[in-house]
Enzyme design. Structure first.
Site, short mmCIF file in Angstrom:
data_model
loop_
_atom_site.label_atom_id
_atom_site.label_comp_id
_atom_site.label_asym_id
_atom_site.label_seq_id
_atom_site.Cartn_x
_atom_site.Cartn_y
_atom_site.Cartn_z
N ASP A 235 44.03 -25.23 29.83
CA ASP A 235 42.98 -24.43 30.25
C ASP A 235 42.53 -23.61 28.99
OD1 ASP A 235 41.70 -23.21 33.01
OD2 ASP A 235 42.20 -21.54 31.76
N ASN A 243 32.46 -16.12 27.92
CA ASN A 243 30.98 -16.29 28.32
C ASN A 243 30.23 -14.95 28.48
OD1 ASN A 243 30.45 -19.18 28.40
ND2 ASN A 243 31.23 -19.49 30.76
N ASP A 252 29.45 -23.12 26.10
CA ASP A 252 29.67 -24.68 26.11
C ASP A 252 29.92 -25.32 24.68
OD1 ASP A 252 28.58 -24.55 28.58
OD2 ASP A 252 26.42 -24.94 28.06
N GLU A 277 36.82 -25.23 32.76
CA GLU A 277 37.12 -25.06 31.53
C GLU A 277 38.33 -25.74 31.42
OE1 GLU A 277 38.13 -20.98 33.51
OE2 GLU A 277 36.60 -22.62 33.70
#
Length: 395
Positions: A235, A243, A252, A277
């Site tokens: 993870d 983000n 991304d 993620e």
């Protein structure tokens, strides 16, 4: 292939073209649909006109020039629905090419048609191709551009267009009007059909963002595991905060970076995009201690990699805007949970659930660490094993 008395051989090109058109339309591969349509028109038209007549020569020259240029043009287009607005525009473009060939075949266009057969260099240099020099130049141009694009970045559709271009060249070099030419055109159609199927498979089993195998491929891989294997859940740490700070585009980019590292993990591991993620890594035939070594080495490698954020987000008057050209170096870390099956009769889904719980433990320990969990219910305390990894008991 040259036995025209064999019905299967004679009708094979039509079967291939029909199958290709149906498949490309069903899977919305509009580029391949219209390329197949061009091949159908070229094959049918060349076979219908007398090859020795002036009209036949004009049709041959026009098709030999327009076909490679059309394939090159479609290589730059994007896929959309066949009956979408973009699809209708492409249909108009194909109709315009058909109209151009018809007009060039008219007696009053003889002077323009003669230009199709104009010489650029002495003809003995190009007689081997049996194509007009302008058409040969178009094929060379299309092949060069397609090859350059494939060298830069492999793409299934681009590859199929290059092979279809080569098959079309062989068909025209064979004369374009005999049965062998139809077989070459049909071979081009087969290559495009393979591309339709491969692209559809990739859409189902490959994650578009990271190009790793996706969740469906992971679930199928679980069904093929033996008695000894290790599953790891990976993870990206603080991804939501990342983000919020740098924007979804940078997020991304971070996922792609992590995926590219995991794709090269050693020890026989295979990485998958599990969702969001989160990634999964399978080590068939590997015990936990071996898999842990490769996983923790990869975790450190990701931690030490510099990640360049481009286009930083800034807030002004409560609104977010992107600062063009702004760059910042940062680092991305991951947390990893590991669980192995060492011959016990435990379902892979249980091992996966335990690895996910170990991942949760890694997050509780401050993230950026690798935690391995024993699935055996007899383990009741946390302790360090001799291969130096953190082990948690999951009841």
């Amino acid at each position: 292939f040259s036995d025209q008395s064999n019905p299967a051989t004679r009708f094979m090109p039509y079967v291939v073209f029909a199958a290709g058109l149906v498949l490309s339309a069903v899977f919305n591969r509009s580029r391949l649909f219209f390329v197949l349509l061009l091949l159908v028109l070229a094959d049918g038209w060349l076979g219908a006109v007398p090859s020795g007549s002036p009209i036949g020569r004009t049709v041959f020259n026009a098709i030999a020039l327009l076909l490679p240029l059309s394939l090159l043009g479609f290589s730059f287009a994007r896929d959309s629905g066949v009956v979408s607005p973009a699809g209708r525009k492409r249909l108009v473009a194909v109709a315009a090419e058909v109209l151009a060939v018809v007009l060039l075949s008219m007696p009053w266009a003889a002077r323009a048609a003669a230009l199709l057969d104009a010489g650029i260099v002495p003809r003995h240099f190009t007689d081997w191709s049996r194509l007009p020099q302008l058409a040969l130049l178009a094929f060379v141009l299309a092949a060069s551009v397609l090859t350059a694009r494939l060298v830069r970045r492999y793409d299934v559709v681009q590859s199929s267009l290059l092979w279809a271009l080569a098959a079309a060249f062989c068909a025209l070099r064979a004369g374009g009007t005999n049965h062998l030419a139809s077989v070459y055109f049909a071979s081009a159609g087969l290559m495009l059909i393979v591309a339709v199927l491969e692209v559809s498979y990739n859409m189902a089993y490959l994650d578009e963002l990271t190009q790793l195998p996706g969740r469906r491929a992971f679930n199928q891989a679980l069904l093929k595991l033996g008695d000894l294997y290790t599953i790891a859940m990976v993870d990206v740490d603080y991804f939501k905060k990342f983000n919020d700070s740098y924007g979804h585009e940078s997020g991304d980019q971070a996922l792609r970076m992590v995926a590219s590292k995991l794709a090269r993990i050693a020890g026989g591991g295979r990485a998958y995009r599990y969702g969001g993620e989160e990634f999964a890594v399978l080590f068939p035939g590997k015990p936990a201690e071996e898999a842990y070594m490769y996983l923790d080495r990869m975790r450190r490698h990701i931690e030490q990699s510099t990640f360049m954020v481009r286009g930083l987000d800034r807030r002004k008057n409560g609104r977010r805007r992107t600062v063009r050209g702004a760059k910042k170096q940062t680092h991305v870390t991951v947390s990893i949970g590991v669980c192995a099956c060492n011959g016990e009769r435990i379902a892979p889904e249980e091992i996966l659930r335990t690895a996910d719980q170990a991942l949760y433990k890694a997050k509780q320990k401050g993230r950026n660490c690798t935690v391995a969990a024993r699935s055996a219910k007899s383990v009741s305390s946390v302790r360090d094993m001799d291969f130096g990894m953190k082990v948690v008991s999951v009841e």
